[in-house]
Design an enzyme around this catalytic site. Structure first.
Site, mmCIF file in Angstrom:
data_model
loop_
_atom_site.group_PDB
_atom_site.id
_atom_site.type_symbol
_atom_site.label_atom_id
_atom_site.label_comp_id
_atom_site.label_asym_id
_atom_site.label_seq_id
_atom_site.Cartn_x
_atom_site.Cartn_y
_atom_site.Cartn_z
ATOM 1 C CG ASN A 1 113.415 -44.483 -11.751
ATOM 2 O OD1 ASN A 1 113.284 -43.689 -12.424
ATOM 3 N ND2 ASN A 1 114.953 -44.814 -11.858
ATOM 4 C CE LYS B 1 114.519 -47.692 -14.183
ATOM 5 N NZ LYS B 1 115.387 -48.943 -14.464
ATOM 6 C CG HIS C 1 119.188 -45.097 -12.545
ATOM 7 N ND1 HIS C 1 119.441 -45.734 -13.406
ATOM 8 C CD2 HIS C 1 118.306 -45.547 -11.633
ATOM 9 C CE1 HIS C 1 118.564 -46.437 -13.245
ATOM 10 N NE2 HIS C 1 118.093 -46.900 -12.496
ATOM 11 C CD GLU D 1 117.829 -47.272 -16.391
ATOM 12 O OE1 GLU D 1 116.996 -46.282 -16.150
ATOM 13 O OE2 GLU D 1 117.527 -48.353 -16.204
ATOM 14 C CD GLU E 1 118.496 -48.978 -8.651
ATOM 15 O OE1 GLU E 1 117.361 -49.507 -8.614
ATOM 16 O OE2 GLU E 1 119.000 -48.238 -9.650
ATOM 17 N N GLY F 1 115.942 -54.409 -14.513
ATOM 18 C CA GLY F 1 114.940 -54.947 -15.423
ATOM 19 C C GLY F 1 115.334 -56.080 -15.933
ATOM 20 C CB SER G 1 114.556 -57.307 -10.615
ATOM 21 O OG SER G 1 115.218 -57.348 -11.919
HETATM 22 P P1 13P Z 1 113.763 -52.361 -12.056
HETATM 23 O O1 13P Z 1 112.808 -52.553 -10.836
HETATM 24 O O2 13P Z 1 112.690 -52.520 -13.229
HETATM 25 O O3 13P Z 1 114.706 -53.559 -11.967
HETATM 26 O O4 13P Z 1 114.400 -51.043 -12.324
HETATM 27 C C1 13P Z 1 115.229 -50.934 -11.071
HETATM 28 C C2 13P Z 1 115.816 -49.543 -11.034
HETATM 29 O O5 13P Z 1 116.625 -49.033 -12.061
HETATM 30 C C3 13P Z 1 115.171 -48.414 -10.157
HETATM 31 O O6 13P Z 1 115.756 -47.176 -10.251
#
Ligand code: 13P
Length: 269
Positions: free
Chosen positions: A21, A23, A107, A109, A176, A182, A218
């Site tokens: 992903n 983003k 997600h 976010e 997640e 992150g 992560s």
């Molecule tokens: P990270 O791997 O950067 O922690 O992000 C995870 C994520 O949100 C994947 O959808």
């Protein structure tokens, strides 16, 4: 649906799933280079791996042309509506049209920044299923919810409308934990195992079996093997580390180091 039809509709069946992903990252030059590298390294990717890359929407077609089928494409977001006056939105049909076989929904976010609730999330998943795109539904608790011991309750809530997808959606669920996204922090493999068992139970309560569960948050080339080694984990959803092509490839290669690569569902398997 027959097993043969399922295998065509859901290329991840019986495989370990690796989802990148990106983003809102990348550029045209980045996509071209990334796609070319994946294509070049295609032969090193295990046949037991199903690899999906979710690039930003404007780059999906460029990525499709660059990878030439070496990996699958995934959308990061699609609309609840099928078409019409929804400025800025991409429909599930458009995602399918451009070549997406998978689509992220829910997600954290999107939930946090764009106020997507569980009803909206399941609506989006339904549109994807109708368009022949496999939904990858993301769920997970916040740090505060974790500290309050509310994880199981939150997961129940987030999955409460899931039965409307029915047993033939091809659904994939990604756990997640929000606090792991992150941050460089991850739950222990033991924790992931326990939480995935709870998710299986919830899915079974909704009549959904054989739903592959991914872990995300992560994930790096260093820790991916620890999660993939669990029989309760059928793949990983990778954010930051997926932006480095070689690290993403290394994550996929973790599969070669572990012996099992099958989809599990019920707790007694
Ligand atoms: P990270 O791997 O950067 O922690 O992000 C995870 C994520 O949100 C994947 O959808």
């Amino acid at each position: 649906m027959s097993r043969e039809a399922q295998e065509v509709a859901w290329p991840h069946l019986g495989k370990e799933i690796f989802v990148a992903n990106w983003k809102m990252n990348g550029s045209l030059a980045f996509v071209e280079a990334y796609g070319a590298r994946l294509l070049e390294q295609h032969s090193t990717i295990s046949k037991k791996a199903c690899v999906v890359v979710c690039s930003p929407t404007p780059y999906l077609k460029t990525l499709r042309d660059a990878v030439q089928g070496a990996v699958f494409l995934g959308s990061q977001n699609t609309a609840t509506a099928q078409s019409g006056a929804f400025t800025g939105e991409m429909s599930a049909n458009m995602a399918a049209d451009i070549g997406c076989r998978y689509g992220l929904v829910g997600h954290s976010e999107r939930r946090r920044l764009y106020h997507e609730n569980d009803t909206i999330v399941v609506e989006k998943a339904l549109r994807l299923v109708e368009a022949g795109v496999v939904p990858i539904l993301c769920i997970g608790e916040t740090e505060e919810q974790r500290e309050m011991n509310e994880t199981a309750e939150v997961l129940h809530q987030q999955l409460r409308h899931i039965s409307s997808l029915g047993p033939t959606s091809g659904l994939i669920v990604a756990y997640e934990p929000v606090w792991a996204i992150g941050t460089g922090k991850t739950p222990t493999p033991d924790n992931v195992q326990k939480t995935h068992r709870i998710i299986y139970e919830i899915l079974e309560e909704h009549g959904l079996c054989n739903v592959p569960l991914l872990y995300g948050g992560s994930v790096t080339a260093t820790n991916a093997g620890d999660f993939l080694a669990l029989k309760e984990v059928q793949g990983v959803l990778v954010g930051g580390a997926s932006l480095k092509t070689d690290e993403f490839l290394q994550i996929i290669q973790c599969l070669d180091k572990i012996s099992q690569a099958s989809v599990h569902c019920s707790l007694d398997q």
